[in-house]
Scaffold this motif. Structure first.
Motif, PDB file in Angstrom:
ATOM      1  N   GLN A   1       9.447  12.246   6.030  1.00 38.65           N
ATOM      2  CA  GLN A   1       8.337  11.877   7.205  1.00 38.65           C
ATOM      3  C   GLN A   1       7.596  12.757   7.727  1.00 38.65           C
ATOM      4  N   ALA A   2       7.828  14.185   7.301  1.00 33.75           N
ATOM      5  CA  ALA A   2       6.852  15.013   7.845  1.00 33.75           C
ATOM      6  C   ALA A   2       5.740  15.229   6.825  1.00 33.75           C
ATOM      7  N   LEU A   3       5.868  14.598   5.433  1.00 30.47           N
ATOM      8  CA  LEU A   3       4.862  14.746   4.581  1.00 30.47           C
ATOM      9  C   LEU A   3       4.014  13.847   4.618  1.00 30.47           C
ATOM     10  N   LEU A   4       4.753  12.432   5.075  1.00 26.54           N
ATOM     11  CA  LEU A   4       4.025  11.111   5.336  1.00 26.54           C
ATOM     12  C   LEU A   4       3.096  11.308   6.475  1.00 26.54           C
TER      13      LEU A   4
ATOM     14  N   LEU B   1      12.757  19.839  -0.009  1.00 29.05           N
ATOM     15  CA  LEU B   1      11.290  19.633   0.117  1.00 29.05           C
ATOM     16  C   LEU B   1      10.943  18.984  -1.098  1.00 29.05           C
ATOM     17  N   ARG B   2      11.330  19.548  -2.230  1.00 32.53           N
ATOM     18  CA  ARG B   2      10.721  19.005  -3.364  1.00 32.53           C
ATOM     19  C   ARG B   2      11.098  17.732  -3.676  1.00 32.53           C
ATOM     20  N   ALA B   3      12.388  17.215  -3.610  1.00 31.83           N
ATOM     21  CA  ALA B   3      12.920  16.001  -3.467  1.00 31.83           C
ATOM     22  C   ALA B   3      12.155  14.878  -2.549  1.00 31.83           C
ATOM     23  N   ALA B   4      11.732  15.388  -1.200  1.00 31.46           N
ATOM     24  CA  ALA B   4      10.954  14.571  -0.589  1.00 31.46           C
ATOM     25  C   ALA B   4       9.471  14.554  -0.881  1.00 31.46           C
ATOM     26  N   ALA B   5       9.177  15.529  -1.486  1.00 33.76           N
ATOM     27  CA  ALA B   5       7.563  15.596  -2.292  1.00 33.76           C
ATOM     28  C   ALA B   5       7.667  14.378  -3.364  1.00 33.76           C
ATOM     29  N   GLY B   6       8.793  14.395  -4.005  1.00 33.94           N
ATOM     30  CA  GLY B   6       8.748  13.349  -5.181  1.00 33.94           C
ATOM     31  C   GLY B   6       8.885  11.860  -4.412  1.00 33.94           C
ATOM     32  N   ASP B   7       9.370  12.009  -3.476  1.00 34.28           N
ATOM     33  CA  ASP B   7       9.728  10.385  -2.656  1.00 34.28           C
ATOM     34  C   ASP B   7       8.292   9.859  -2.283  1.00 34.28           C
ATOM     35  N   VAL B   8       7.733  11.075  -1.538  1.00 35.32           N
ATOM     36  CA  VAL B   8       6.453  10.647  -0.909  1.00 35.32           C
ATOM     37  C   VAL B   8       5.145  10.508  -1.523  1.00 35.32           C
ATOM     38  N   ALA B   9       5.189  11.140  -2.884  1.00 32.47           N
ATOM     39  CA  ALA B   9       3.841  11.387  -3.668  1.00 32.47           C
ATOM     40  C   ALA B   9       2.973  10.113  -3.608  1.00 32.47           C
ATOM     41  N   GLY B  10       3.458   9.005  -4.099  1.00 32.63           N
ATOM     42  CA  GLY B  10       2.481   7.818  -4.388  1.00 32.63           C
ATOM     43  C   GLY B  10       2.027   7.320  -2.969  1.00 32.63           C
ATOM     44  N   VAL B  11       3.124   7.222  -2.147  1.00 29.85           N
ATOM     45  CA  VAL B  11       2.787   6.567  -0.812  1.00 29.85           C
ATOM     46  C   VAL B  11       1.988   7.575   0.174  1.00 29.85           C
ATOM     47  N   GLY B  12       2.025   8.932  -0.113  1.00 33.23           N
ATOM     48  CA  GLY B  12       1.356   9.688   0.633  1.00 33.23           C
ATOM     49  C   GLY B  12      -0.264   9.640   0.392  1.00 33.23           C
ATOM     50  N   ALA B  13      -0.452   9.836  -1.077  1.00 30.47           N
ATOM     51  CA  ALA B  13      -1.796   9.492  -1.493  1.00 30.47           C
ATOM     52  C   ALA B  13      -2.344   8.265  -0.944  1.00 30.47           C
ATOM     53  N   GLY B  14      -1.751   7.142  -0.908  1.00 32.44           N
ATOM     54  CA  GLY B  14      -2.276   6.029  -0.248  1.00 32.44           C
ATOM     55  C   GLY B  14      -2.653   6.059   1.061  1.00 32.44           C
TER      56      GLY B  14
ATOM     57  N   GLU C   1      23.690   7.642   1.197  1.00 34.70           N
ATOM     58  CA  GLU C   1      24.314   8.811   0.907  1.00 34.70           C
ATOM     59  C   GLU C   1      23.431   9.516  -0.115  1.00 34.70           C
ATOM     60  N   ALA C   2      22.265   8.906  -0.557  1.00 34.54           N
ATOM     61  CA  ALA C   2      21.211   9.640  -1.383  1.00 34.54           C
ATOM     62  C   ALA C   2      20.449  10.687  -0.685  1.00 34.54           C
ATOM     63  N   PHE C   3      20.616  10.524   0.460  1.00 31.87           N
ATOM     64  CA  PHE C   3      19.443  11.362   1.605  1.00 31.87           C
ATOM     65  C   PHE C   3      20.268  12.353   2.226  1.00 31.87           C
ATOM     66  N   SER C   4      19.785  13.675   2.164  1.00 34.85           N
ATOM     67  CA  SER C   4      20.192  14.678   3.161  1.00 34.85           C
ATOM     68  C   SER C   4      19.216  14.674   4.445  1.00 34.85           C
TER      69      SER C   4
END
Lengths: 109, 249
Positions: free
Chosen positions: B154-157, B29-42, B143-146
């Motif tokens: 995807q859920a956070l987006l 979840l924390r990794a996903a939140a990091g991935d999504v942060a900028g895109v999610g705000a937009g 391989e970087a993604f679990s």
């Protein structure tokens, strides 16, 4: 205003087709990868479809009234210019919309 | 192929490679939140404007979350509101969806679905395969993604997009916000997508043919302009394909 039944149908049609498009490549992955026709469409469809949509959105320009035409087309030009310059979608859209807001006050209805 | 879409806005916000190579003990979840942060705000911001457009078009506020949660296809949703308010026939809605979202067919070719576990998880991953999800998950090796990291991203987006639409629609309803200039935001979105796709296409003939098809349709069939223009353009592309195949053979 459209009826609720019609709106439900619009949502259902759009959702079903969108889901089918997203699922299709996983169902027929191998064939799609090697299809030259799919590659051809993949290369040429996106830009064309987006341009058709832009023309569609501008379809009711009153061509006999140049000021009103400019009021719509100048913000479009600003959006394109800012986007080619910075390639930041949100910035380009903001610049175009602000230009349009100014154009609306300069050339009312 | 470079997919057009909202993703183009946040390319510069992608997390650094260093953070990806050493995910180690960080939870999915924390990794996903990091991935999504900028895109999610937009997406939240654009979602807000979508909510305002829904209410501004005269639709009830709750159509915003319905469109965003069920159809879940950013640019198409803006278009659907315009088409619905105009009472466009369902056949035209279907063809428009097919062509506007047609690009999604190509996402499946490289999206790391094989990393996602469980039938339900895979079903959601396919349902929520929007431009941004594709961009995030193909930016680095699969391989970087679990499984959890992909699904949480995807859920956070989707949460960003739906909650943005909800906030915009409620604000528009509550304060009866009427911003005429906002109508242009939608045009601007497609102008940006068209610019991006045209530049990525690296050829002038296709875009010019598309504009010609649109103008012909406007003159010949103003009532069914979108349907006729897109059918015409697909026909032109098929003819071009036949021509190149004949030359190849």
């Amino acid at each position: 205003m459209p009826s609720t039944g019609y709106l439900v149908a619009v949502v259902a049609v759009a959702a079903t087709i969108t889901l089918a498009l997203r699922a299709a490549p996983f169902a027929v992955l191998g064939r799609l990868r090697s299809s030259r026709l799919v590659a051809h469409l993949g290369r040429h469809l996106p830009a064309g479809v987006m341009l058709i949509l832009v023309v569609y959105l501008l379809r009711d320009l009153p061509v006999d009234r140049p000021l009103l035409v400019a009021r719509e087309l100048v913000p479009v030009a600003v959006t394109v210019a800012v986007h080619l310059w910075r390639r930041q979608a949100l910035l380009s859209m903001a610049a175009g919309t602000v230009t349009y807001a100014i154009a609306l006050t300069l050339v009312p209805g | 192929m470079e997919p057009p879409g909202f993703a183009i806005a946040w390319r510069r916000d992608r997390p650094s490679i260093a953070g990806v190579l050493a995910p180690g003990h960080r939870s999915d979840l924390r990794a996903a939140a990091g991935d999504v942060a900028g895109v999610g705000a937009g997406m939240f911001l654009l979602g807000t404007s979508f909510g305002l457009v829904v209410v501004g078009s005269g639709l009830a506020w709750w159509w915003a979350p319905v469109f965003s949660a069920v159809v879940y296809a950013g640019s198409l949703e803006f278009l659907l509101v315009t088409l619905a308010v105009a009472g466009t026939p369902l056949a035209a809605v279907a063809l428009t969806t097919l062509l506007v979202n047609g690009r999604h067919v190509f996402y499946g070719l490289s999206f790391p679905l094989h990393r996602v576990r469980g039938r339900l998880g895979r079903a959601y991953a396919v349902f929520a395969l929007i431009d941004e999800a594709y961009a995030l998950t193909t930016a680095r090796p699969a391989e970087a993604f679990s499984s959890g990291r992909i699904l949480w991203s995807q859920a956070l987006l989707q949460v960003s997009w739906v909650s943005g639409g909800l906030v915009g629609a409620l604000a528009g309803e509550r304060f009866s916000l009427h911003v005429p200039a906002l109508a242009f935001l939608f045009t601007a979105l497609f102008v940006v997508l068209a610019t991006e796709a045209t530049v990525a296409g690296r050829e002038a003939a296709g875009p010019l043919l598309a504009v010609a098809c649109a103008l012909v349709a406007r003159l010949v069939a103003p009532g069914e302009m979108l349907l006729v223009a897109m059918a015409l353009f697909v026909a032109v592309l098929l003819v071009r394909y036949r021509a190149t195949e004949v030359r190849r053979a």
